[in-house]
Enzyme design. Structure first.
Site, mmCIF file in Angstrom:
data_model
loop_
_atom_site.group_PDB
_atom_site.id
_atom_site.type_symbol
_atom_site.label_atom_id
_atom_site.label_comp_id
_atom_site.label_asym_id
_atom_site.label_seq_id
_atom_site.Cartn_x
_atom_site.Cartn_y
_atom_site.Cartn_z
ATOM 1 N N HIS A 174 -47.073 41.177 10.951
ATOM 2 C CA HIS A 174 -47.148 41.937 12.199
ATOM 3 C C HIS A 174 -47.746 43.319 11.975
ATOM 4 C CE1 HIS A 174 -44.754 43.880 15.703
ATOM 5 N NE2 HIS A 174 -45.800 43.251 16.210
ATOM 6 N N ARG A 175 -48.884 43.589 12.588
ATOM 7 C CA ARG A 175 -49.612 44.860 12.434
ATOM 8 C C ARG A 175 -49.985 45.091 10.966
ATOM 9 N NH1 ARG A 175 -45.548 48.522 16.294
ATOM 10 N NH2 ARG A 175 -45.127 46.851 17.774
ATOM 11 N N GLU A 180 -51.588 39.655 12.039
ATOM 12 C CA GLU A 180 -51.682 40.090 13.442
ATOM 13 C C GLU A 180 -52.019 41.570 13.493
ATOM 14 O OE1 GLU A 180 -49.958 41.615 17.331
ATOM 15 O OE2 GLU A 180 -49.523 42.262 15.282
ATOM 16 N N ASP A 190 -53.331 44.891 16.507
ATOM 17 C CA ASP A 190 -53.521 45.289 17.906
ATOM 18 C C ASP A 190 -54.829 46.055 18.047
ATOM 19 O OD1 ASP A 190 -50.721 44.578 18.795
ATOM 20 O OD2 ASP A 190 -50.277 46.047 17.242
ATOM 21 N N HIS A 225 -51.439 50.158 18.177
ATOM 22 C CA HIS A 225 -50.515 49.438 19.046
ATOM 23 C C HIS A 225 -50.257 50.167 20.355
ATOM 24 C CE1 HIS A 225 -46.537 48.390 20.666
ATOM 25 N NE2 HIS A 225 -46.877 47.162 20.318
ATOM 26 N N GLU A 276 -54.717 40.914 18.839
ATOM 27 C CA GLU A 276 -54.105 41.145 20.149
ATOM 28 C C GLU A 276 -54.855 42.242 20.881
ATOM 29 O OE1 GLU A 276 -49.910 42.179 20.429
ATOM 30 O OE2 GLU A 276 -50.211 42.609 22.559
ATOM 31 N N LYS A 300 -54.868 44.792 23.604
ATOM 32 C CA LYS A 300 -53.853 45.508 24.373
ATOM 33 C C LYS A 300 -54.401 45.899 25.744
ATOM 34 C CE LYS A 300 -50.135 45.796 21.808
ATOM 35 N NZ LYS A 300 -48.970 44.985 22.222
ATOM 36 N N ASP A 354 -42.199 41.532 10.651
ATOM 37 C CA ASP A 354 -42.459 42.803 9.973
ATOM 38 C C ASP A 354 -42.168 42.696 8.479
ATOM 39 O OD1 ASP A 354 -43.086 44.224 12.352
ATOM 40 O OD2 ASP A 354 -40.951 44.478 12.774
HETATM 41 O O1 G3P Z 1 -48.041 39.259 18.236
HETATM 42 C C1 G3P Z 1 -47.155 39.585 19.206
HETATM 43 C C2 G3P Z 1 -46.505 40.884 19.020
HETATM 44 O O2 G3P Z 1 -47.277 41.709 18.212
HETATM 45 C C3 G3P Z 1 -46.310 41.469 20.346
HETATM 46 O O3 G3P Z 1 -45.581 42.608 20.322
HETATM 47 O O4 G3P Z 1 -45.582 44.911 21.057
HETATM 48 O O5 G3P Z 1 -45.667 44.364 18.648
HETATM 49 O O6 G3P Z 1 -47.652 44.027 20.069
HETATM 50 P P1 G3P Z 1 -46.164 44.039 20.008
HETATM 51 CA CA CA Z 2 -49.151 43.007 18.637
#
Ligand code: G3P
Ligand code: CA
Length: 297
Positions: free
Chosen positions: A59-60, A86, A88, A101, A161, A163, A281
């Site tokens: 994540h990120r 992943e 953003d 993000h 992703e 945004k 994470d």
């Molecule tokens: O991949 C989905 C997840 O990243 C969505 O939540 O807010 O961390 O972008 P967020």
């Molecule tokens: Ca995300």
């Protein structure tokens, strides 16, 4: 007992890219097949059964190791062999896709203001690492282009992703970069914003899509099909309330992913449900946990 080449790899590294799924995805793109032919089972190698390990999506980047959505975090996830990473993406004021993000730079840089109100040159003056730890002071806000230059040297898949709202023209800026790096077969576009998913469907039909929803509509298969999405990504609570949805979606060939799961209790639940992927994470911890908990899957 002999150990296969595959099973000697970290679990996170096993799934891709030599899998039939990715080969199928590459072929579908190369042959310009209809978007619907690029199915979740191809992009994710297979749709999981209960008890079968889903893929890990860092994540990120690996935000436990380095400041989120920076090149060090992305590199950490790639170096650890994560099969999916992943990140953003937003557009700068002058239309350059950058990784961030929040809608503002306030939390993750030493600056302030909305990303959309800052030019790339202004964003690049910011320190996006010092807030995380002193050794990351001076790490800049990366562009998507810079990230793809790292990604192309690996075998990982990117979940990108978008945004907020993106027009078809905006999405084309991302798809042009992906095609420029020949990474269009290793990327999935995701968004919570339904208009953005629809515009991605039009602007980049051969790049698979995931629809993000905190909760799912009554008929998630119909919903996913409307956006020609290979999967939906949602919160664990959604599936706790409606566990039958996993089988329903899988029978229809639609994948299901959960975000953002960081505890062993959450991972155990996701494993029992048979979801296809977990955004976390703590990607290395999840990798170790799956190796111990669901060996061989
Ligand atoms: O991949 C989905 C997840 O990243 C969505 O939540 O807010 O961390 O972008 P967020
Ligand atoms: Ca995300």
């Amino acid at each position: 007992m002999a150990t296969s080449a595959s099973s000697s790899l970290p679990r996170a590294r096993r799934i891709l890219p030599a899998s039939a799924g990715v080969i199928g995805l590459v072929l579908a793109v190369a042959l310009n097949l209809p978007v619907g032919s690029v199915q979740a089972a191809g992009a994710f190698e297979s749709l999981r059964a209960p008890g079968e390990a889903g893929f890990i999506a860092a994540h990120r980047g690996d935000r436990s190791a380095a400041p989120e959505n920076t090149l060090p975090a992305l590199q950490a996830a790639l170096d650890a062999g994560m099969s999916f990473v992943e990140t953003d993406v937003q557009l700068s004021k002058d239309g350059v896709p950058v990784l961030m993000h929040d809608a503002t730079v306030d939390r993750t840089t030493n600056g302030s203001g909305r990303v959309a109100d800052l030019t790339l040159a202004e964003l690049q003056t910011l320190d996006a690492g010092g807030w995380f730890a002193p050794e990351f002071a001076g790490v800049p806000v990366p562009t998507l282009d810079e990230y793809l230059a790292l990604l192309v040297t690996t075998e990982a898949m990117a979940i990108i992703e978008l945004k907020g709202f993106w027009s078809e023209t905006d999405v084309a800026a991302v798809s042009n970069l992906l095609y420029g790096y020949s990474l269009h077969s290793r990327a999935i576009i995701a968004s919570f914003t339904l208009a953005t998913v629809a515009h991605a469907r039009e602007a980049a039909p051969a790049i698979p899509r995931i629809v993000l929803r905190r909760d799912l509509p009554a008929d998630p298969v119909r919903f996913a099909r409307f956006y020609d999405a290979i999967a939906v990504m949602t919160k664990a609570a959604t599936i706790e309330r409606r566990p039958e949805l996993v089988e329903t979606m899988h029978e229809a060939g639609v994948g299901i992913l959960l975000y953002t799961l960081n505890t062993e209790q959450n991972w155990a639940e996701a494993l029992a449900f048979g979801v296809d992927g977990i955004v976390t994470d703590a990607p290395s911890d999840l990798d170790s946990w799956l190796a111990a908990t669901a060996p061989g899957t």
